[in-house]
Design an enzyme around this catalytic site. Structure first.
Site, PDB file in Angstrom:
ATOM      1  CD  GLU A   1      29.198   2.248 -62.561  1.00 43.50           C
ATOM      2  OE1 GLU A   1      29.749   2.538 -61.001  1.00 43.50           O
ATOM      3  OE2 GLU A   1      27.927   1.868 -62.645  1.00 43.50           O
TER       4      GLU A   1
ATOM      5  CD  GLU B   1      27.973   6.809 -64.039  1.00 45.51           C
ATOM      6  OE1 GLU B   1      27.278   5.632 -64.198  1.00 45.51           O
ATOM      7  OE2 GLU B   1      29.014   7.108 -64.945  1.00 45.51           O
TER       8      GLU B   1
END
Length: 262
Positions: free
Chosen positions: A115, A135
């Site tokens: 990210e 995640e």
């Protein structure tokens, strides 16, 4: 400038910022605070014309969040307030940096590491490494821009697959998807990034800044879209699946998720 968890050197108008917590360079609360301060200083530094972001060591650019911080954050119910809000702000400083930015992936980029990397204008990755948004395997979701910035680069179908399954993607595949700009031999990411940065310092700074602004003008809704993921992440972290995912990760066990929970 040098700090404990983030180092910064400026030479020939190129600032190299290094996440300095090898081998995995995880985004702890302290590292994020230090990175934020360095980015704010460099944005206003007239000597800096290009920013290169990399990681220390040769295993990881950044492996994402330090999962050991999660139990106390989950117990306090303040993952968003104490971690994700400021992490989003810090990553946003990279995304909106007023000068060209290059990520040099000297190793894997997982979760928050990916990210962060895709906040940069250009991403250079070393052969044989991997990127991932894993995640889901912890029972939570990417919440520092991944659902927006990764989707923007690779398209919805590929981004959803990455986030649904959380499996690592070889950078050679990521190159064909447009997630990274170049794949270079092992050990060459930073050298290549410096070479590209040097070329950029010879180009008109005003025009480069205007190119960035023109591109960003086409995605003005991104900031609101990224912000809208925070309540979703808060809900995910409050679930029993998140507690189980973190417990299993820290215990090096396979998680037993409650598939009936909504």
């Amino acid at each position: 400038m040098s700090t404990d968890l983030v180092t910064c050197t400026v030479e020939d108008h190129v600032a190299v910022v290094t996440l300095n917590d090898p081998p995995m360079n995880v985004t702890t609360l302290d590292l994020t605070r230090q990175l934020n301060a360095v980015l704010r200083r460099l944005a206003d530094d007239p000597e800096t014309r290009v920013l290169v972001l990399t990681g220390a060591g040769d295993r990881a650019f950044c492996a994402g969040s330090d999962i050991k911080e999660f139990p106390s954050l989950i117990a306090g119910g303040d993952v968003v307030d104490r971690k994700l809000t400021f992490e989003n702000e810090t990553f946003g400083l990279v995304d909106e940096f007023p000068k060209p930015t290059i990520a040099a992936l000297n190793g894997l980029a997982y979760g928050g590491g990916l990210e962060l990397a895709v906040c940069c204008d250009l991403v250079i990755a070393e052969a044989g490494t991997e990127v991932a948004l894993p995640e889901i395997k912890l029972g939570v979701i990417p919440a520092s821009g991944g659902p927006v910035r990764v989707t923007r680069r690779v398209g919805e179908a590929r981004a959803v697959e990455m986030m649904f399954f959380g499996d690592p993607v070889p950078v050679e595949t990521a190159l064909t998807w447009g997630l990274v700009n170049r794949v270079v031999p092992r050990g060459d990411a930073l050298t290549t990034a410096r070479e590209l940065a040097s070329r950029l310092t010879e180009l008109p700074a005003t025009a480069l800044a205007l190119v960035k602004r023109a591109v960003h003008n086409g995605r003005d809704g991104d900031r609101d879209a990224i912000r809208s993921t925070l309540p979703l992440s808060e809900q995910a972290f409050a679930s029993s699946d998140a507690a189980e995912g973190v417990r299993a990760f820290l215990g090096k066990e396979a998680p037993r998720f409650n598939s009936s929970e909504r």
